[in-house]
Design a protein around this motif. Structure first.
Motif, short mmCIF file in Angstrom:
data_model
loop_
_atom_site.label_atom_id
_atom_site.label_comp_id
_atom_site.label_asym_id
_atom_site.label_seq_id
_atom_site.Cartn_x
_atom_site.Cartn_y
_atom_site.Cartn_z
N THR A 1 -15.28 -0.58 4.47
CA THR A 1 -16.53 -0.83 3.76
C THR A 1 -17.45 0.38 3.68
O THR A 1 -18.35 0.40 2.82
N ARG A 2 -17.28 1.38 4.54
CA ARG A 2 -18.20 2.52 4.53
C ARG A 2 -17.51 3.84 4.24
O ARG A 2 -17.95 4.60 3.39
N ARG A 3 -16.43 4.11 4.97
CA ARG A 3 -15.78 5.41 4.83
C ARG A 3 -14.82 5.47 3.64
O ARG A 3 -14.49 6.54 3.15
N GLY A 4 -14.34 4.30 3.20
CA GLY A 4 -13.41 4.28 2.07
C GLY A 4 -12.02 4.76 2.42
O GLY A 4 -11.27 5.22 1.56
N ASP A 5 -11.63 4.60 3.70
CA ASP A 5 -10.30 5.02 4.15
C ASP A 5 -9.39 3.81 4.25
O ASP A 5 -9.83 2.68 4.50
N LEU A 6 -8.08 4.06 4.10
CA LEU A 6 -7.11 3.01 4.37
C LEU A 6 -7.12 2.71 5.87
O LEU A 6 -7.37 3.59 6.69
N MET A 7 -6.85 1.46 6.22
CA MET A 7 -6.91 1.06 7.62
C MET A 7 -5.94 1.88 8.47
O MET A 7 -4.74 1.95 8.17
N SER A 8 -6.46 2.48 9.53
CA SER A 8 -5.61 3.28 10.41
C SER A 8 -4.80 2.39 11.36
O SER A 8 -3.75 2.81 11.86
N ASP A 9 -5.28 1.16 11.61
CA ASP A 9 -4.57 0.20 12.46
C ASP A 9 -4.73 -1.17 11.82
O ASP A 9 -5.55 -1.99 12.25
N PRO A 10 -3.94 -1.46 10.78
CA PRO A 10 -4.24 -2.61 9.92
C PRO A 10 -4.10 -3.96 10.61
O PRO A 10 -3.25 -4.16 11.48
N SER A 11 -4.94 -4.88 10.20
CA SER A 11 -4.75 -6.30 10.44
C SER A 11 -4.29 -6.91 9.12
O SER A 11 -4.89 -6.65 8.08
N LEU A 12 -3.21 -7.68 9.18
CA LEU A 12 -2.52 -8.12 7.97
C LEU A 12 -2.34 -9.63 7.97
O LEU A 12 -2.25 -10.27 9.02
N LEU A 13 -2.28 -10.20 6.76
CA LEU A 13 -1.91 -11.60 6.58
C LEU A 13 -0.51 -11.65 5.98
O LEU A 13 -0.28 -11.11 4.89
N VAL A 14 0.42 -12.26 6.71
CA VAL A 14 1.79 -12.43 6.23
C VAL A 14 1.99 -13.91 5.92
O VAL A 14 1.87 -14.76 6.82
N THR A 15 2.28 -14.22 4.66
CA THR A 15 2.47 -15.61 4.23
C THR A 15 3.92 -15.82 3.86
O THR A 15 4.53 -15.01 3.15
#
Length: 510
Positions: free
Chosen positions: A340-354
């Protein structure tokens, strides 16, 4: 409540997404003649469908809550949800997997969830969960009628006893802090606060009032329609057609024909459709371009983060995955700062797998499984622009698959690639800032401060969809369609009294 002046006998609904279909059903129930114009070849909007190699892939939301709102839309035309759609309640609603290797099944039944929390974090945490559940119910009750399911004409409408009730409940504090009063385990706090990302605000900065989304997920229940999520708009469109609506598919709207402050016709490349009123459901930039005017705001709209979605198929699946599996990384606050602030891709992502084939195997060829991986990412205003994703997408997809391999999804990297959707694809569909989650739910973009569903200078147009009130998510866009219909008709449909049994089967009014 302000309503559209003048005749409203024939209403054209632009867009056959969930909000447009909801509006159409409520308008039909109020006796209006309705024509729905949709640029795609099928209904659904964001909740579309792609078929590849025998796989039936939902292109939009995968989580369905608050089915009573669907019941309400069908009831408007004298039908029942069960006449058109089979819903299965998911048990568990989610399976949460954490970086330390622990797992938690999220149940909506209070006794089952109390036992699961006690197993996971001890009796004190289980007691905290029960207190949290009661608080979530109170927050929902304080908000739903007055602040969610309501048309706003002025901020002064907030001055109501329900506002005092919400304040007394701590609704204007911070979500993460409020959840922390009930649950001290950081893993449990994530389960009841990650939903703030749907609203486009980190839990540490989101209003506690947004716990209403956690209520929908963890108390009201999560469902899945037989035939996939696209079965919902398909059923709504069928019900609308049976009630007399006319549908024009494959017909993008090119302009609105105006005479003074009134829209007299909706024009496509092939047809001029005369009308008395219009419901506009495209994303806000498209809608304002058609109207030829944009409401003034003291500050520009801030948009929610976007998402990268991976679709994969194959013979392999994993016994530890539920229909919905949340794979949390170790990082949390840093992740939200990146998005939301830096505009970087998540360095340690939290993901939803369906894994929709866990509930409906017919969505894939025999013996195969379908997987959908959602990774939140910055929108194109904050992070990489749409043009940058053409280079970034393959590398990012490979990185996500490698990460999931390390988290136990062994062999997923070798699955059939059924497509990757990035912010560039959302932008190509006309979605502002390349995000399917529209304007963020900051305080200045919530309730009466969100873009209104009436636009000054146009007498007979009303907006619906996630960019206007009440906001983002399947339940709220269904409500937005109902609220748009109420602006046209001046009528408020009765609330459905449908419920859910303990086994998850739908009960409907006789």
């Amino acid at each position: 409540m302000r309503t559209l002046p003048g005749p409203t006998d024939h209403v054209v609904v632009v867009g056959a997404g969930l909000s447009g279909l909801s509006a159409a059903l409520h308008l039909l129930g109020a006796g209006r003649r309705v024509t729905v114009v949709e640029r795609a070849g099928l209904p659904g909007g964001r909740a579309g469908r792609v078929e590849r190699g025998g796989y039936r892939i939902d292109t939009g939301p995968t989580v369905l809550t608050m089915p009573d709102l669907i019941e309400e839309a069908f009831a408007a035309v004298g039908e029942r949800l069960s006449d058109r759609l089979v819903l299965q309640q998911l048990h568990p609603a989610y399976r949460a997997r954490f970086a330390d290797g622990s797992e938690l099944d999220v149940h909506t039944d209070p006794q089952a969830m109390e036992a699961e929390v006690e197993r996971f974090a001890g009796p004190r945490a289980a007691h905290g969960y029960l207190r949290l559940r009661r608080w979530l119910e109170q927050v929902y009750q304080a908000q739903h009628r007055r602040f969610i399911d309501s048309n706003f004409d002025s901020p002064l409408q907030l001055l109501h006893p329900d506002l005092a009730r919400l304040a007394a409940l701590g609704g204007f504090g911070r979500l993460d802090d409020r959840i922390g009063r009930f649950l001290t385990d950081p893993r449990l706090r994530r389960v009841f606060s990650f939903q703030a990302l749907y609203a486009g605000v980190p839990p540490a900065r989101a209003l506690a009032a947004y716990a209403v989304i956690a209520y929908m997920d963890t108390v009201a229940g999560v469902y899945f329609p037989r035939g996939g999520m696209h079965a919902l708009p398909r059923a709504m469109a069928d019900a609308a057609a049976a009630a007399g609506a006319q549908f024009r598919y494959g017909m993008p709207v090119t302009r609105l024909e105006r005479v003074g402050g009134r829209i007299r016709a909706v024009v496509t490349a092939d047809e001029r459709i005369a009308c008395d009123a219009v419901v506009l459901t495209p994303d806000l930039p498209v809608t304002y371009r058609l109207l030829g005017r944009r409401p003034r705001r003291p500050v520009r709209l801030r948009h929610a983060p976007s998402a990268v979605v991976l679709h994969a198929g194959g013979a392999r699946t994993w016994p530890g995955t539920a229909h919905h599996t949340l794979s949390f990384g170790a990082a949390w606050e840093r992740t939200f700062d990146e998005l939301t602030r830096r505009g970087d891709l998540m360095s340690d992502p939290s993901l939803l797998v369906t894994r929709p084939t866990a509930s409906d195997p017919a969505l894939a060829p025999p013996g195969r499984h379908l997987h959908y991986v959602l990774a939140p990412c910055p929108n194109t205003e904050t992070g990489p622009g749409a043009e940058g994703w053409s280079v970034l997408a393959p590398r990012y997809r490979d990185g996500l698959l490698s990460l999931l391999e390390r988290r136990g999804f062994t062999g997923l990297a070798g699955a059939e690639d059924l497509g990757t959707v990035t912010p560039a694809d959302w932008a190509a569909q006309g979605l502002a800032a390349g995000t399917p989650f529209s304007a963020a739910h900051t305080f200045a973009q919530t309730g009466p401060f969100r873009p209104r569903n009436l636009v000054r200078g146009t007498e007979n147009a009303v907006l619906a969809g996630c960019g206007t009130t009440p906001g983002v998510g399947v339940p709220t866009v269904l409500i937005s369609g109902k609220l748009a219909a109420a602006r046209v008709t001046g009528l408020r449909p009765p609330r459905s009294r449908a419920g859910v049994t303990r086994t998850g089967e739908r009960t409907v009014p006789a």
